[in-house]
Motif scaffolding. Structure first.
Motif, PDB file in Angstrom:
ATOM      1  N   ALA A   1       3.800 -10.823 -16.894  1.00 18.08           N
ATOM      2  CA  ALA A   1       2.893 -10.924 -15.748  1.00 18.08           C
ATOM      3  C   ALA A   1       3.389 -10.071 -14.585  1.00 18.08           C
ATOM      4  N   ALA A   2       4.691 -10.097 -14.330  1.00 15.93           N
ATOM      5  CA  ALA A   2       5.253  -9.297 -13.239  1.00 15.93           C
ATOM      6  C   ALA A   2       5.006  -7.814 -13.488  1.00 15.93           C
ATOM      7  N   TRP A   3       5.233  -7.364 -14.704  1.00 15.06           N
ATOM      8  CA  TRP A   3       5.028  -5.951 -15.034  1.00 15.06           C
ATOM      9  C   TRP A   3       3.558  -5.576 -14.866  1.00 15.06           C
ATOM     10  N   GLN A   4       2.670  -6.464 -15.280  1.00 19.87           N
ATOM     11  CA  GLN A   4       1.240  -6.196 -15.109  1.00 19.87           C
ATOM     12  C   GLN A   4       0.874  -6.116 -13.629  1.00 19.87           C
ATOM     13  N   TRP A   5       1.452  -6.987 -12.795  1.00 18.79           N
ATOM     14  CA  TRP A   5       1.177  -6.929 -11.357  1.00 18.79           C
ATOM     15  C   TRP A   5       1.653  -5.614 -10.763  1.00 18.79           C
ATOM     16  N   VAL A   6       2.831  -5.162 -11.163  1.00 18.07           N
ATOM     17  CA  VAL A   6       3.338  -3.888 -10.649  1.00 18.07           C
ATOM     18  C   VAL A   6       2.398  -2.753 -11.051  1.00 18.07           C
TER      19      VAL A   6
ATOM     20  N   ARG B   1      11.480  -2.412  -9.229  1.00 19.65           N
ATOM     21  CA  ARG B   1      12.622  -1.480  -9.248  1.00 19.65           C
ATOM     22  C   ARG B   1      12.560  -0.583 -10.472  1.00 19.65           C
ATOM     23  N   LEU B   2      12.221  -1.167 -11.618  1.00 22.30           N
ATOM     24  CA  LEU B   2      12.100  -0.383 -12.846  1.00 22.30           C
ATOM     25  C   LEU B   2      11.012   0.675 -12.696  1.00 22.30           C
TER      26      LEU B   2
ATOM     27  N   LEU C   1       9.983   2.059  -9.925  1.00 23.71           N
ATOM     28  CA  LEU C   1      10.499   3.078  -9.020  1.00 23.71           C
ATOM     29  C   LEU C   1      11.482   4.001  -9.737  1.00 23.71           C
ATOM     30  N   LEU C   2      12.395   3.424 -10.479  1.00 23.49           N
ATOM     31  CA  LEU C   2      13.385   4.231 -11.200  1.00 23.49           C
ATOM     32  C   LEU C   2      12.716   5.133 -12.232  1.00 23.49           C
ATOM     33  N   ALA C   3      11.714   4.638 -12.914  1.00 26.40           N
ATOM     34  CA  ALA C   3      11.011   5.444 -13.910  1.00 26.40           C
ATOM     35  C   ALA C   3      10.332   6.629 -13.246  1.00 26.40           C
ATOM     36  N   GLY C   4       9.854   6.442 -12.030  1.00 19.52           N
ATOM     37  CA  GLY C   4       9.219   7.540 -11.304  1.00 19.52           C
ATOM     38  C   GLY C   4      10.199   8.583 -10.824  1.00 19.52           C
ATOM     39  N   LEU C   5      11.462   8.201 -10.708  1.00 21.54           N
ATOM     40  CA  LEU C   5      12.494   9.131 -10.254  1.00 21.54           C
ATOM     41  C   LEU C   5      13.112   9.924 -11.401  1.00 21.54           C
ATOM     42  N   VAL C   6      12.823   9.515 -12.629  1.00 23.31           N
ATOM     43  CA  VAL C   6      13.377  10.212 -13.789  1.00 23.31           C
ATOM     44  C   VAL C   6      12.542  11.465 -14.027  1.00 23.31           C
ATOM     45  N   PRO C   7      13.176  12.633 -14.016  1.00 14.99           N
ATOM     46  CA  PRO C   7      12.390  13.857 -14.244  1.00 14.99           C
ATOM     47  C   PRO C   7      11.881  13.905 -15.676  1.00 14.99           C
ATOM     48  N   PRO C   8      10.736  14.565 -15.893  1.00 18.64           N
ATOM     49  CA  PRO C   8      10.218  14.693 -17.252  1.00 18.64           C
ATOM     50  C   PRO C   8      11.197  15.480 -18.111  1.00 18.64           C
TER      51      PRO C   8
END
Length: 67
Positions: free
Chosen positions: A12-17, A53-54, A56-63
């Motif tokens: 549920a938390a992941w879906q909310w994010v 946080r996950l 955000l971190l995933a967005g900071l990982v370059p492709p």
């Protein structure tokens, strides 16, 4: 499956994010619903914070170079 994938609170938390980042469909009613979910149980807030946080971190990982 990981333990988090089996956890309904984590799911549920992941879906909310994910929903929160869908700017076109996340309106005031959705925010109120999410806020109610967050205050219903301290574990909800803890899981949401971890998922955020996950995200955000995933967005900071370059492709990768192959993309």
């Amino acid at each position: 499956m990981t333990q988090e994938q089996d956890d309904p609170i984590w799911s549920a938390a992941w879906q909310w994010v994910q929903r929160e980042h869908d700017r076109e469909n996340f309106d005031a009613a959705a925010r109120a619903e999410m806020t109610a979910w967050l205050i219903a149980d301290p574990l909800h807030r803890k899981a949401y914070d971890k998922a955020a946080r996950l995200w955000l971190l995933a967005g900071l990982v370059p492709p990768s170079a192959s993309e």
